[in-house]
Scaffold this active site. Structure first.
Site, PDB file in Angstrom:
ATOM      1  N   HIS A  14      13.052  14.762   1.220  1.00  0.00           N
ATOM      2  CA  HIS A  14      14.389  14.612   1.806  1.00  0.00           C
ATOM      3  C   HIS A  14      14.403  15.225   3.200  1.00  0.00           C
ATOM      4  O   HIS A  14      13.431  15.818   3.643  1.00  0.00           O
ATOM      5  CB  HIS A  14      15.482  15.239   0.917  1.00  0.00           C
ATOM      6  CG  HIS A  14      15.627  16.726   1.028  1.00  0.00           C
ATOM      7  ND1 HIS A  14      16.783  17.399   0.729  1.00  0.00           N
ATOM      8  CD2 HIS A  14      14.761  17.689   1.421  1.00  0.00           C
ATOM      9  CE1 HIS A  14      16.627  18.687   0.915  1.00  0.00           C
ATOM     10  NE2 HIS A  14      15.410  18.899   1.327  1.00  0.00           N
ATOM     11  N   CYS A  33      14.767  22.323   6.792  1.00  0.00           N
ATOM     12  CA  CYS A  33      15.160  21.134   6.031  1.00  0.00           C
ATOM     13  C   CYS A  33      15.660  20.016   6.933  1.00  0.00           C
ATOM     14  O   CYS A  33      15.887  18.901   6.464  1.00  0.00           O
ATOM     15  CB  CYS A  33      16.205  21.488   4.974  1.00  0.00           C
ATOM     16  SG  CYS A  33      15.467  22.109   3.438  1.00  0.00           S
ATOM     17  N   HIS A  39      10.321  16.388   4.351  1.00  0.00           N
ATOM     18  CA  HIS A  39       9.525  17.397   3.643  1.00  0.00           C
ATOM     19  C   HIS A  39       9.885  17.235   2.176  1.00  0.00           C
ATOM     20  O   HIS A  39      10.835  16.524   1.840  1.00  0.00           O
ATOM     21  CB  HIS A  39       9.857  18.806   4.139  1.00  0.00           C
ATOM     22  CG  HIS A  39      11.261  19.203   3.843  1.00  0.00           C
ATOM     23  ND1 HIS A  39      12.315  18.789   4.610  1.00  0.00           N
ATOM     24  CD2 HIS A  39      11.788  19.914   2.810  1.00  0.00           C
ATOM     25  CE1 HIS A  39      13.443  19.249   4.088  1.00  0.00           C
ATOM     26  NE2 HIS A  39      13.154  19.922   2.989  1.00  0.00           N
ATOM     27  N   HIS A  41      10.195  18.842  -2.048  1.00  0.00           N
ATOM     28  CA  HIS A  41      10.427  19.978  -2.947  1.00  0.00           C
ATOM     29  C   HIS A  41       9.968  19.600  -4.344  1.00  0.00           C
ATOM     30  O   HIS A  41      10.005  18.433  -4.728  1.00  0.00           O
ATOM     31  CB  HIS A  41      11.910  20.339  -3.023  1.00  0.00           C
ATOM     32  CG  HIS A  41      12.474  20.867  -1.749  1.00  0.00           C
ATOM     33  ND1 HIS A  41      12.251  22.150  -1.301  1.00  0.00           N
ATOM     34  CD2 HIS A  41      13.253  20.284  -0.806  1.00  0.00           C
ATOM     35  CE1 HIS A  41      12.876  22.337  -0.153  1.00  0.00           C
ATOM     36  NE2 HIS A  41      13.491  21.211   0.190  1.00  0.00           N
ATOM     37  N   ASP A  79      11.960  10.765  -8.911  1.00  0.00           N
ATOM     38  CA  ASP A  79      10.609  11.343  -8.874  1.00  0.00           C
ATOM     39  C   ASP A  79       9.709  10.575  -7.915  1.00  0.00           C
ATOM     40  O   ASP A  79       9.616   9.346  -7.994  1.00  0.00           O
ATOM     41  CB  ASP A  79      10.007  11.335 -10.277  1.00  0.00           C
ATOM     42  CG  ASP A  79       8.725  12.149 -10.347  1.00  0.00           C
ATOM     43  OD1 ASP A  79       8.590  13.135  -9.589  1.00  0.00           O
ATOM     44  OD2 ASP A  79       7.859  11.806 -11.171  1.00  0.00           O
ATOM     45  N   HIS A  80       9.078  11.306  -6.994  1.00  0.00           N
ATOM     46  CA  HIS A  80       8.208  10.727  -5.959  1.00  0.00           C
ATOM     47  C   HIS A  80       8.963   9.757  -5.050  1.00  0.00           C
ATOM     48  O   HIS A  80       8.396   8.789  -4.555  1.00  0.00           O
ATOM     49  CB  HIS A  80       6.968  10.065  -6.565  1.00  0.00           C
ATOM     50  CG  HIS A  80       5.985  11.070  -7.106  1.00  0.00           C
ATOM     51  ND1 HIS A  80       6.223  11.813  -8.229  1.00  0.00           N
ATOM     52  CD2 HIS A  80       4.779  11.463  -6.653  1.00  0.00           C
ATOM     53  CE1 HIS A  80       5.195  12.614  -8.455  1.00  0.00           C
ATOM     54  NE2 HIS A  80       4.305  12.434  -7.504  1.00  0.00           N
ATOM     55  N   GLU A 126      15.816  23.989  -6.306  1.00  0.00           N
ATOM     56  CA  GLU A 126      15.100  23.338  -5.198  1.00  0.00           C
ATOM     57  C   GLU A 126      13.820  24.114  -4.899  1.00  0.00           C
ATOM     58  O   GLU A 126      12.792  23.540  -4.561  1.00  0.00           O
ATOM     59  CB  GLU A 126      15.993  23.270  -3.958  1.00  0.00           C
ATOM     60  CG  GLU A 126      15.362  22.484  -2.815  1.00  0.00           C
ATOM     61  CD  GLU A 126      16.270  22.413  -1.606  1.00  0.00           C
ATOM     62  OE1 GLU A 126      16.866  21.350  -1.389  1.00  0.00           O
ATOM     63  OE2 GLU A 126      16.390  23.418  -0.889  1.00  0.00           O
TER      64      GLU A 126
HETATM   65 NI    NI Z   1      14.643  20.816   1.831  1.00  0.00          NI
END
Ligand code: NI
Length: 136
Positions: A14, A33, A39, A41, A79-80, A126
């Site tokens: 995200h 972020c 990037h 998490h 997911d992914h 997160e």
């Molecule tokens: Ni982030």
């Protein structure tokens, strides 16, 4: 009243940035972020449901059922994936942990209500140190 929790994990990319703000302003507010090139998490999702124990089964809910419900309706969609681009229920929202937890609540609440249990909380980590908890 008894509470039971199922944990699931997913990895997602995200960025946190408002399109109507400059990169400087986004970086000031969202820090790392706001990185324009994304990037990721490793998220941990805790879904807690509440209700009464079924005297016949000794269960509140069948955790296999709850696992399947969470996977089909949430995990498979995130997911992914890139939360900003790929995820239908995050379209038009800032991809913060807060907004993601609320969106997951909105998806699971009516589905869990079809069982004998009721959704109590969504807890979404997160990072190891940062998590949000939503109780509706
Ligand atoms: Ni982030």
């Amino acid at each position: 009243m008894i509470y039971i929790t199922r944990r699931e994990s997913f990895n997602a990319a995200h960025k946190l940035a408002r399109e109507d703000w400059s990169l400087d302003k986004n970086t000031e507010v969202y820090g790392k972020c706001a990185n324009p090139n994304w990037h990721g998490h490793n998220y941990q999702l805790y879904v807690t449901v509440k209700g009464e124990v079924n005297p016949e089964t000794g269960f509140l809910v069948d955790l296999k059922w709850l696992k399947q419900l969470i996977n089909v309706n949430v995990i498979d969609k995130v997911d992914h994936k890139n939360l900003n681009i790929d995820v239908d229920f995050m379209q038009g929202k800032l991809a913060s942990t807060e907004n993601l937890a609320i969106a997951i609540w909105d998806i699971l609440k009516p589905l869990i209500a079809e069982s004998d249990a009721e959704l109590h909380s969504i807890k979404l980590y997160e990072t190891e140190n940062n998590f949000v908890e939503y109780l509706g």
